[in-house]
Design an enzyme around this catalytic site. Structure first.
Site, short mmCIF file in Angstrom:
data_model
loop_
_atom_site.label_atom_id
_atom_site.label_comp_id
_atom_site.label_asym_id
_atom_site.label_seq_id
_atom_site.Cartn_x
_atom_site.Cartn_y
_atom_site.Cartn_z
CB CYS A 1 -12.54 0.28 -4.70
SG CYS A 1 -11.98 1.99 -4.76
CG HIS B 1 -15.07 0.88 -0.53
ND1 HIS B 1 -14.13 -0.12 -0.35
CD2 HIS B 1 -14.39 1.92 -1.11
CE1 HIS B 1 -12.95 0.29 -0.79
NE2 HIS B 1 -13.09 1.52 -1.25
CD GLU C 1 -15.87 -2.71 1.43
OE1 GLU C 1 -14.67 -2.40 1.31
OE2 GLU C 1 -16.67 -2.72 0.48
#
Length: 511
Positions: free
Chosen positions: A82, A169, A171
């Protein structure tokens, strides 16, 4: 034992710890450092790869977090997420603009190249976007790997360097195959994946022995997961040179003193010192209602008693604490060193007062890693999977003044609730569960008699880190059974309620 290191540069994202947790699950050791870490510090750490986190900032903001560019020129593999992607583009001289349509939430990512980060993934993947800026007009230096309807460059790769950038993202759980994407990067770099509980224990034991030698180490054992695992690890390293002190403040869970003594005295053979101080704590808490006053009284009394007990061992030069990696991270802001250290992990200032050196054998670990280490050391599942418990104990779950009778009442209520969760296989499906004794009484009917007795609340929440939490949707039949048991078995309670508030706006604990 040294491990290959992946270094995560933190630019202030709320998800940075999630990146580290996911990488650790892949048996790769990683550390989170502030974005403005010096070039020399990075050289000294000798990382094998870098990850650049997201950030709430724009690269054009006046106080935008910008690292030393020499770090990014080290010819290390880089995975930029990002803001990290926007930063790479910005520092490479490409245009980063405000998006006409900001993307926050789920998006369909269309993958055009499956050779590296997106190996073995579908042509379309559900990902989690969270950005207001986006990259424009990358040159032939980069190739586009994926895009979405609102994002021309959802993922890019440098054509010559091991530099991978994602606008989304990976994660967070909302990106359905984010773990695979991160793991693909780990495989591309060629990490050995040797960060395991066994390797940690071997390294920690050697480190403890090297640090403390033949000296005695004092440990404040609470019966919680962190101090229990620290106790087991230290005992394995230094045996009877460990002096664990367990202060019974009279505000623990039912039978907890007996359980702790059984586990460590009988099970491990530890020379556990139990200080029975319930009368002291409860007398000092008499008549106190304000939760902050309760905490201060309990904290100060603990320090006094612990200090008195520790003075019986004048040759002890070390104090052990169950500090975890999140505590270490939170003591340093992403903009650099901070003097703010969480006081409840600093044992209320004990190291300064007692003039001892600190031993923190778990400071490299996240909570789930601590649990795994505990299992490897032979601690029971019941102990290592235990829910969080507040430092002040039941004092902040009795929403009024503290009396021995109220403590016993709440212990019995809580014991029934937790026992039933375990019996029905629900204990490990919720992050934290407990009972609260309310400062009100209500009218009831038992048999042919009218009653006017106490009300208790049951609370169960699911969370990953305690920062946010949703109430757990326990089965109605289960709640019905628990309520019946409490009212029938605990004399003095005639009404049970279930707390269905989330955090925010509510907190997890009531006080």
């Amino acid at each position: 034992m040294s491990h290959e290191l992946l270094l995560i540069l933190d630019f202030g994202s709320q998800y940075t710890q999630l990146i580290a947790k996911e990488i650790r699950k892949m048996k790769v050791y990683c550390e989170i450092v502030p974005f403005n870490i010096s070039y020399q510090e990075v050289l000294d750490k000798k990382p094998k790869a870098l990850i650049l986190s997201g950030s709430p900032y724009s690269v054009y903001a006046e106080d935008a977090p910008i690292p030393d560019k020499r770090i990014l020129d080290l010819e290390l593999p880089i995975f930029a997420i990002c803001y990290g992607m926007q930063l790479i583009a910005h520092l490479s001289g490409y245009k980063v603009d405000k998006s006409e349509e900001r993307e926050f939430g789920y998006a369909k990512l269309k993958i055009s190249n499956h050779d590296n980060i997106f190996k073995d993934l579908a042509d379309e993947e559900i990902v989690w976007m969270s950005h207001g800026d986006k990259v424009h007009n990358i040159s032939n230096e980069f190739e586009c790997l994926a895009y979405s309807d609102n994002c021309e460059y959802g993922a890019i790769k440098h054509k010559e360097k091991a530099l991978y950038c994602l606008q989304f993202h990976p994660e967070v759980v909302h990106t359905e195959n984010g773990y695979k994407m991160l793991n693909n990067f780990i495989d591309l770099v060629g990490f050995k994946k040797d960060w395991t509980s066994i390797s940690f224990i071997e390294g920690a034991i050697a480190q403890i022995k090297d640090q403390v030698g033949d000296n005695q180490v004092i440990l404040g054992l609470s019966g919680g997961v962190d101090s229990s695992v620290a106790c087991a690890l230290l005992y394995k390293a230094i045996g009877n040179n460990l002096i664990p002190i367990f202060v019974d403040n009279g505000l623990l869970r039912k039978n907890e003193v007996d359980e702790v003594e059984r586990i460590f005295k009988d099970g491990f053979g530890v020379n556990l010192i139990t200080v029975h101080a319930a009368d002291i704590f409860l007398s000092k808490l008499a008549g106190v209602v304000d939760p902050e006053k309760k905490r201060k009284i309990i904290g100060n009394t603990f320090i006094e008693i612990f200090d008195q007990e520790a003075k019986k061992f004048p040759k002890a030069k070390f104090l052990a604490q169950g500090t975890l990696y999140p505590d270490v991270i939170e003591s340093v802001s992403f903009k650099g060193p901070s003097a703010t250290i969480k006081s409840h992990h600093n044992v209320g200032g004990l190291p300064e007062k007692m003039n001892m050196q600190l031993v923190e054998p778990l400071r490299e670990l996240f909570k789930d890693e601590v649990r795994n280490v505990g299992r490897e050391l032979g601690l029971s599942e019941t102990l290592v999977d235990r829910h969080p418990f507040p430092g002040p104990g039941l004092a902040v779950r009795i929403i009024s003044d503290i009396t021995p009778e109220k403590v016993t009442l709440l212990q019995n209520i809580d014991h029934i609730f937790i026992s039933e969760l375990r019996n029905k296989g629900l204990y490990n499906t919720t992050w934290q569960a407990f009972a609260v004794l309310l400062p009100i009484q209500s009218v009831g009917v038992m048999g042919d008699e009218r009653t006017y007795e106490n009300v208790c609340a049951l609370r169960a929440v699911n969370s990953s880190d305690g920062m946010t939490a949703d109430w757990t949707e326990l089965p109605y039949e289960f709640l019905k059974r628990v309520s019946n048991r409490i009212i029938n078995e605990v004399r003095g309670v005639n009404r049970v309620v279930y707390d269905i508030s989330s955090k925010p706006p509510a907190t997890i604990e009531w006080e």
